[in-house]
Write an enzyme that holds these catalytic residues in place. Structure first.
Site, PDB file in Angstrom:
ATOM      1  N   LYS A 178       0.856  -1.184   0.000  1.00 39.93           N
ATOM      2  CA  LYS A 178       0.000   0.000   0.000  1.00 39.93           C
ATOM      3  C   LYS A 178       0.899   1.244   0.000  1.00 39.93           C
ATOM      4  CE  LYS A 178      -0.454   1.682   4.444  1.00 39.93           C
ATOM      5  NZ  LYS A 178      -0.529   2.770   4.978  1.00 39.93           N
ATOM      6  N   ASP A 207      -3.042  -5.409   2.696  1.00 43.56           N
ATOM      7  CA  ASP A 207      -3.371  -4.482   3.765  1.00 43.56           C
ATOM      8  C   ASP A 207      -2.932  -5.214   5.023  1.00 43.56           C
ATOM      9  OD1 ASP A 207      -4.532  -3.171   5.906  1.00 43.56           O
ATOM     10  OD2 ASP A 207      -6.095  -2.352   4.648  1.00 43.56           O
ATOM     11  N   HIS A 208      -1.770  -4.838   5.555  1.00 45.15           N
ATOM     12  CA  HIS A 208      -1.167  -5.719   6.560  1.00 45.15           C
ATOM     13  C   HIS A 208      -2.020  -5.838   7.821  1.00 45.15           C
ATOM     14  CE1 HIS A 208       0.604  -1.864   7.945  1.00 45.15           C
ATOM     15  NE2 HIS A 208       0.402  -2.393   9.127  1.00 45.15           N
ATOM     16  N   GLU A 246      -2.324   6.624  16.797  1.00 48.38           N
ATOM     17  CA  GLU A 246      -0.878   6.456  16.949  1.00 48.38           C
ATOM     18  C   GLU A 246      -0.373   7.558  17.866  1.00 48.38           C
ATOM     19  OE1 GLU A 246       1.179   4.994  13.037  1.00 48.38           O
ATOM     20  OE2 GLU A 246      -0.193   6.605  12.553  1.00 48.38           O
ATOM     21  N   ASP A 265      -3.687   7.399   4.186  1.00 40.51           N
ATOM     22  CA  ASP A 265      -2.731   6.471   4.780  1.00 40.51           C
ATOM     23  C   ASP A 265      -3.436   5.395   5.621  1.00 40.51           C
ATOM     24  OD1 ASP A 265      -0.162   5.518   5.327  1.00 40.51           O
ATOM     25  OD2 ASP A 265      -0.074   6.594   7.235  1.00 40.51           O
ATOM     26  N   HIS A 270      -6.909   0.543   5.972  1.00 38.88           N
ATOM     27  CA  HIS A 270      -7.030  -0.217   7.229  1.00 38.88           C
ATOM     28  C   HIS A 270      -8.400  -0.017   7.880  1.00 38.88           C
ATOM     29  CE1 HIS A 270      -2.850  -0.654   6.689  1.00 38.88           C
ATOM     30  NE2 HIS A 270      -2.440   0.407   7.336  1.00 38.88           N
TER      31      HIS A 270
HETATM   32  N1  LIG Z   1       8.280   0.947   5.497  1.00 39.79           N
HETATM   33  C1  LIG Z   1       7.117   0.546   5.965  1.00 39.79           C
HETATM   34  O1  LIG Z   1       6.949   0.249   7.151  1.00 39.79           O
HETATM   35  C2  LIG Z   1       5.942   0.421   5.046  1.00 39.79           C
HETATM   36  C3  LIG Z   1       4.687   0.102   5.604  1.00 39.79           C
HETATM   37  C4  LIG Z   1       3.605  -0.056   4.751  1.00 39.79           C
HETATM   38  C5  LIG Z   1       3.774   0.088   3.384  1.00 39.79           C
HETATM   39  N2  LIG Z   1       5.005   0.413   2.872  1.00 39.79           N
HETATM   40  C6  LIG Z   1       5.119   0.545   1.424  1.00 39.79           C
HETATM   41  O2  LIG Z   1       6.167  -0.299   0.964  1.00 39.79           O
HETATM   42  C7  LIG Z   1       6.831   0.303  -0.135  1.00 39.79           C
HETATM   43  C8  LIG Z   1       8.307   0.435   0.200  1.00 39.79           C
HETATM   44  O3  LIG Z   1       8.438   1.261   1.336  1.00 39.79           O
HETATM   45  P1  LIG Z   1       9.824   1.495   2.073  1.00 39.79           P
HETATM   46  O4  LIG Z   1       9.500   2.211   3.333  1.00 39.79           O
HETATM   47  O5  LIG Z   1      10.609   0.246   2.140  1.00 39.79           O
HETATM   48  O6  LIG Z   1      10.529   2.522   1.070  1.00 39.79           O
HETATM   49  P2  LIG Z   1      12.080   2.892   0.963  1.00 39.79           P
HETATM   50  O7  LIG Z   1      12.776   2.631   2.249  1.00 39.79           O
HETATM   51  O8  LIG Z   1      12.142   4.245   0.363  1.00 39.79           O
HETATM   52  O9  LIG Z   1      12.630   1.827  -0.094  1.00 39.79           O
HETATM   53  C9  LIG Z   1      12.240   1.858  -1.441  1.00 39.79           C
HETATM   54  C10 LIG Z   1      12.893   0.701  -2.172  1.00 39.79           C
HETATM   55  O10 LIG Z   1      12.522   0.783  -3.540  1.00 39.79           O
HETATM   56  C11 LIG Z   1      13.690   0.765  -4.348  1.00 39.79           C
HETATM   57  N3  LIG Z   1      13.465   1.606  -5.523  1.00 39.79           N
HETATM   58  C12 LIG Z   1      13.052   2.886  -5.537  1.00 39.79           C
HETATM   59  N4  LIG Z   1      12.952   3.330  -6.798  1.00 39.79           N
HETATM   60  C13 LIG Z   1      13.310   2.288  -7.601  1.00 39.79           C
HETATM   61  C14 LIG Z   1      13.413   2.120  -8.988  1.00 39.79           C
HETATM   62  N5  LIG Z   1      13.129   3.098  -9.848  1.00 39.79           N
HETATM   63  N6  LIG Z   1      13.829   0.922  -9.459  1.00 39.79           N
HETATM   64  C15 LIG Z   1      14.114  -0.098  -8.630  1.00 39.79           C
HETATM   65  N7  LIG Z   1      14.031   0.014  -7.275  1.00 39.79           N
HETATM   66  C16 LIG Z   1      13.642   1.185  -6.785  1.00 39.79           C
HETATM   67  C17 LIG Z   1      14.759   1.341  -3.460  1.00 39.79           C
HETATM   68  O11 LIG Z   1      16.013   0.820  -3.841  1.00 39.79           O
HETATM   69  P3  LIG Z   1      17.219   1.673  -4.451  1.00 39.79           P
HETATM   70  O12 LIG Z   1      16.967   3.128  -4.150  1.00 39.79           O
HETATM   71  O13 LIG Z   1      18.412   1.085  -3.766  1.00 39.79           O
HETATM   72  O14 LIG Z   1      17.136   1.338  -5.881  1.00 39.79           O
HETATM   73  C18 LIG Z   1      14.395   0.739  -2.118  1.00 39.79           C
HETATM   74  O15 LIG Z   1      14.888  -0.570  -2.026  1.00 39.79           O
HETATM   75  C19 LIG Z   1       6.120   1.632  -0.387  1.00 39.79           C
HETATM   76  O16 LIG Z   1       5.108   1.422  -1.335  1.00 39.79           O
HETATM   77  C20 LIG Z   1       5.500   1.940   0.972  1.00 39.79           C
HETATM   78  O17 LIG Z   1       4.383   2.767   0.864  1.00 39.79           O
HETATM   79  C21 LIG Z   1       6.081   0.568   3.682  1.00 39.79           C
END
Ligand SMILES: NC(=O)c1ccc[n+]([C@@H]2O[C@H](COP(=O)([O-])OP(=O)(O)OC[C@H]3O[C@@H](n4cnc5c(N)ncnc54)[C@H](OP(=O)(O)O)[C@@H]3O)[C@@H](O)[C@H]2O)c1
Length: 518
Positions: A178, A207-208, A246, A265, A270
């Site tokens: 999401k 949707d975790h 939160e 969000d 959720h």
């Molecule tokens: N973090 C959480 O707790 C959480 C919770 C719920 C949902 N989400 C969702 O999960 C997703 C990831 O979140 P995140 O927090 O892990 O984000 P993040 O820390 O910014 O990581 C993004 C990842 O995507 C890769 N990436 C970005 N642009 C790219 C591209 N053009 N080609 C290939 N790889 C690319 C980045 O790798 P490089 O920059 O090394 O290429 C990195 O590994 C998002 O959709 C977010 O909304 C996250």
């Protein structure tokens, strides 16, 4: 010195042995260097390995743009698992086995060469690790990359008939994180792009919240007990309150939050899902489509809100400076990467109606916010008051409506408040609680939501994932609210550490109700 007798095994844990395992496959994680992979996905996969739920033929392939070798990727993931796994410390023998299945492919989402490298890599893994041409693509990347990755997989024929080769049973599935879309139009557009490459049965929108034990237990509570279902509706329920609160702020994710706000969000996904599970009719079975059919019906029955109704039924807020758990914290507009004049809402409260036979006239008050007094997610069913005729002579102040509250997090459990007589010569009434706590009953080391969801995706079980029509119905309800809010005055401010703007209380007080302070 007498020794105490050994503790008897907890009878409630009987039968809890993990007996499900995923199917042989390669799990390809796009976004392998990101926060989600480090904090959730890799620890979840390690814990599945711990509980012997991963198949023998498993390979986990990380994809991101950074330069890494397999070894440096493994080292990074080991550090992350050591930090974030619910089981600590890492078991060396288990890790040695687990990391043999971890490999890395470098590439950008929009570069065709990424998919060519991936194809060759996956073919090698089929031969070396017995992954059987089965692929689970997990898109843990910013939503802007969902479309390009789906397109890359399609164009390179990494999915579809060509990918199966001679093996008609080989499968490919895709998991989307999401947020899924920014509004109805973008969600539809993304769904259309996905439909060019995948059948809906291959698509798993996460949707975790649905992976949480207590959320799944909602259906069990409602439909495996005789007690609750007969009183679950307008004849007995006065109103329902759903709170997703939160205590943290935006935690360095100001840029993301400025594009999102709490309605997108939390509420669109959720909170709507919690509402669906609370309000839905019994499904004809627990298979994915039967459950999702009933959830969609609830979403379709939600009374749409035009501008005038939004003003009457929705309150939005933004946190100002305040004190949370004794610590002074900055206002939202003082957070990094947030505009000083930002109008983004960090709190929203809504009065909703599910216009169907069961719930006609019963308000559902829902709220979500950041920097509130405490972190809590709960669903509270507040029942009608009893007639007071019998207890005129006793102290009536003790009579309050029965409340059944389902705590999703923390202190997962279910509490039923009812009225009891205080011990003594007089009839004095007071409300008391029967409290069931998950941790105490079943042991506290329950699986993380992502463990359940990853395993379900590996097994092709889609009940806990959102279907296309469901996600679009959620947006259809939320879209007019967002448009109306966008054209309105800036959000009301509330002090960090409070329960939101005072005006949110009016939503309930004019109906003769009050927000709970869970
Ligand atoms: N973090 C959480 O707790 C959480 C919770 C719920 C949902 N989400 C969702 O999960 C997703 C990831 O979140 P995140 O927090 O892990 O984000 P993040 O820390 O910014 O990581 C993004 C990842 O995507 C890769 N990436 C970005 N642009 C790219 C591209 N053009 N080609 C290939 N790889 C690319 C980045 O790798 P490089 O920059 O090394 O290429 C990195 O590994 C998002 O959709 C977010 O909304 C996250």
């Amino acid at each position: 010195m007498p020794t105490s007798p050994p503790l008897a095994p907890n009878p409630l844990r009987r039968g809890l042995v993990e007996d499900r395992a995923g199917e042989a496959c390669a799990v390809v994680i796009f976004g392998a260097s990101g926060d989600l992979t480090r904090r959730k996905l890799m620890p979840a996969l390690y814990n599945l390995a711990w509980s012997r739920a991963l198949p023998a033929g498993i390979a986990i392939v990380g994809v991101a743009r950074g330069e890494k070798t397999d070894d440096s990727f493994r080292a990074g993931m080991r550090e992350a698992v050591g930090r974030f796994s619910r089981r600590k410390p890492i078991e060396e023998a288990l890790w040695a086995d687990f990391e043999r299945g971890l490999t890395y492919v470098r590439g950008a989402a929009s570069d065709p060469a990424t998919y060519e490298s991936l194809r060759a890599h996956l073919a090698r893994l089929d031969a070396d690790r017995g992954t059987g041409k089965n692929r689970l693509f997990y898109l843990a990347v910013p939503p802007s990359e969902f479309g390009p990755i789906v397109e890359g997989l399609r164009a390179s024929r990494l999915v579809g008939d060509a990918a199966r080769g001679q093996d008609p049973n080989a499968w490919s599935r895709v998991v989307f994180e999401k947020p899924f879309g920014h509004d109805l139009a973008s969600a539809r557009e993304l769904n259309d792009t996905i439909a060019l490459a995948f059948n809906e049965s291959q698509v798993f929108r996460i949707d975790h919240y649905l992976g949480k034990e207590t959320v799944q237990n909602l259906l069990v509570l409602r439909f495996a007990n005789l007690l609750f279902e007969p009183v679950w509706g307008r004849e007995h329920v006065d109103h329902v309150q759903i709170t997703v609160a939160e205590d943290i702020g935006v935690e360095g994710r100001g840029r993301f939050y400025e594009q999102t706000g709490v309605t997108r969000d939390i509420v669109e996904n959720h909170l709507m899902q919690l509402l669906c599970l609370t309000a839905m009719e019994p499904p004809i079975s627990l298979v994915a489509d039967a459950v999702r059919d009933e959830k969609v019906k609830v979403l379709r029955a939600l009374r749409p809100m035009e501008l005038a109704e939004v003003n009457h039924n929705v309150v939005r807020g933004q946190y100002a400076r305040g004190t949370v758990h004794g610590e002074e914290v900055p206002a939202y507009v003082e957070e990094p990467d947030v505009a000083a004049n930002s109008r983004v809402e960090t709190y929203v409260a809504m009065r909703c109606f599910v216009d169907n036979w069961r719930w006609s006239g019963v308000p559902f008050y829902v709220r979500a916010g950041k920097r509130l007094a405490r972190r809590v997610t709960e669903i509270a069913i507040v029942f009608h008051e009893v007639p007071r005729t019998l207890f005129r002579a006793s102290r009536l102040s003790g009579i309050t409506p029965n409340v059944l509250s389902v705590r999703i997090q923390p202190d997962e459990g279910i509490a039923l408040r009812f009225i009891s007589k205080e011990p003594g010569q007089q009839t004095v009434l007071r409300d008391v609680a029967m409290d069931f706590r998950y941790g105490a009953a079943f042991g506290s080391n329950t699986p993380e939501a992502y463990e359940r969801l990853l395993l379900d995706a590996m097994r092709g079980e889609a009940t806990l994932f959102t279907r296309r029509d469901e996600v679009e119905a959620q947006w259809r309800y939320i879209d007019p609210v967002l448009s109306a809010l966008g054209s309105e005055a800036p959000p009301l401010t509330y002090p960090a550490g409070s329960w939101g703007p005072d005006k949110a209380d009016d939503l309930l007080t004019r109906d003769g109700c009050r927000w709970r302070k869970p």
